[in-house]
Design a protein around this motif. Structure first.
Motif, short mmCIF file in Angstrom:
data_model
loop_
_atom_site.label_atom_id
_atom_site.label_comp_id
_atom_site.label_asym_id
_atom_site.label_seq_id
_atom_site.Cartn_x
_atom_site.Cartn_y
_atom_site.Cartn_z
N ILE A 86 9.39 5.22 17.37
CA ILE A 86 11.02 5.16 17.49
C ILE A 86 11.16 6.72 16.23
O ILE A 86 10.55 7.03 15.77
CB ILE A 86 11.49 4.41 16.39
N GLY A 87 11.30 7.86 17.35
CA GLY A 87 11.55 8.69 17.22
C GLY A 87 10.43 9.91 16.60
O GLY A 87 10.38 10.66 15.79
N GLY A 88 9.05 9.45 17.42
CA GLY A 88 7.69 10.29 17.03
C GLY A 88 7.48 9.67 15.70
O GLY A 88 6.21 10.06 14.30
N ALA A 89 7.94 8.38 14.92
CA ALA A 89 7.12 7.45 14.31
C ALA A 89 6.79 6.30 14.66
O ALA A 89 7.84 5.71 15.52
CB ALA A 89 7.81 7.58 12.92
N VAL A 90 5.76 5.26 13.95
CA VAL A 90 5.49 4.06 13.82
C VAL A 90 6.47 3.41 12.94
O VAL A 90 6.36 3.32 12.60
CB VAL A 90 4.01 3.71 14.05
N GLN A 91 7.52 1.81 13.27
CA GLN A 91 8.10 1.64 12.56
C GLN A 91 7.32 0.00 12.84
O GLN A 91 6.76 -0.25 13.75
CB GLN A 91 9.74 1.22 13.11
N ILE A 92 7.03 -0.45 11.07
CA ILE A 92 6.45 -1.79 11.07
C ILE A 92 7.46 -2.60 10.42
O ILE A 92 8.24 -2.61 9.34
CB ILE A 92 4.97 -0.93 10.42
N SER A 93 7.28 -3.81 11.34
CA SER A 93 8.01 -4.80 10.85
C SER A 93 7.28 -5.74 10.72
O SER A 93 6.63 -6.63 11.33
CB SER A 93 9.24 -4.92 11.86
N VAL A 94 7.32 -6.23 8.80
CA VAL A 94 7.17 -8.18 8.99
C VAL A 94 7.86 -8.68 8.71
O VAL A 94 8.49 -8.63 7.72
CB VAL A 94 5.79 -8.05 7.75
N TRP A 95 7.85 -9.99 9.47
CA TRP A 95 8.78 -10.99 9.03
C TRP A 95 8.29 -11.77 8.66
O TRP A 95 7.16 -12.36 9.18
CB TRP A 95 9.97 -11.45 10.41
N ASP A 96 8.41 -13.53 7.08
CA ASP A 96 8.28 -14.15 7.11
C ASP A 96 9.83 -15.18 6.64
O ASP A 96 10.40 -14.82 6.41
CB ASP A 96 7.22 -13.67 6.34
N GLN A 97 9.15 -16.58 5.88
CA GLN A 97 9.93 -17.54 5.66
C GLN A 97 10.28 -17.54 4.51
O GLN A 97 11.39 -18.72 4.50
CB GLN A 97 9.83 -18.62 6.95
N SER A 98 10.03 -16.41 3.92
CA SER A 98 10.53 -17.10 2.33
C SER A 98 12.03 -16.03 1.93
O SER A 98 12.16 -14.83 2.87
CB SER A 98 9.17 -16.73 1.47
N THR A 99 12.86 -16.40 1.57
CA THR A 99 13.89 -15.69 1.25
C THR A 99 13.40 -14.66 -0.04
O THR A 99 14.71 -13.74 -0.26
CB THR A 99 15.33 -16.75 0.86
#
Length: 158
Positions: A86-99
């Motif tokens: 996105i816009g010259g950068a890599v967006q790294i996203s990590v989801w997990d089940q813990s709140t």
């Protein structure tokens, strides 16, 4: 794993962004996540012609490793990794089940371990944590190209 292509003009091909997603559970995790990041960045550069500096490649793999390690260590069940340019950068996203939201501990040179979020926040352009209806998502971004002096584009050495 799902990948989509984007041309140099930043217009998605087939209406889809340049992205990859992977899920990890059980004994899967850190090494596989780094491999996903490495393969994705190689594709971004070789197949799609976008510049990816050696620094960016290393930083993305480090951030992926730290975030997936935390998800596997502190949250039950699977974790999901999403990478998107996105816009010259890599967006790294990590989801997990813990709140439970992660917290960065005060700097302590005597402390052994638990420096991952400090490192992630230091090397990323952006960092945020969001609670979701189930679990949480941690998102960070790393600029893909360096300025001619070798610094991350848009950043100055401190």
């Amino acid at each position: 794993m799902d990948t989509a292509a984007q041309n140099e003009g930043q217009e998605p091909l087939s209406g889809r962004p340049l992205a990859v997603a992977a899920a990890f559970e059980g004994d899967q995790g850190i090494g596989e996540a780094r491999a996903v990041a490495r393969d994705f960045l190689s594709s971004v550069q070789v197949v799609h012609g976008l510049p990816v500096s050696a620094r960016a490649s290393g930083m993305v793999q480090l951030v992926v490793s730290e975030l997936v390690t935390n998800a596997r260590k502190y949250a039950p069940g699977p974790c999901l990794l999403d990478l998107e340019v996105i816009g010259g950068a890599v967006q790294i996203s990590v989801w997990d089940q813990s709140t439970d939201l992660p917290s960065v501990q005060a700097a302590d040179p005597e402390r052994v371990g638990q420096h991952g979020l400090e490192i992630v926040m230091a090397v990323c352009q952006d960092f945020c944590v969001h609670r979701e209806p189930v679990g949480k998502r941690i998102t960070a971004s790393v600029v893909l190209a360096d300025d001619p002096g070798g610094e991350a584009a848009g950043h100055q050495a401190i």
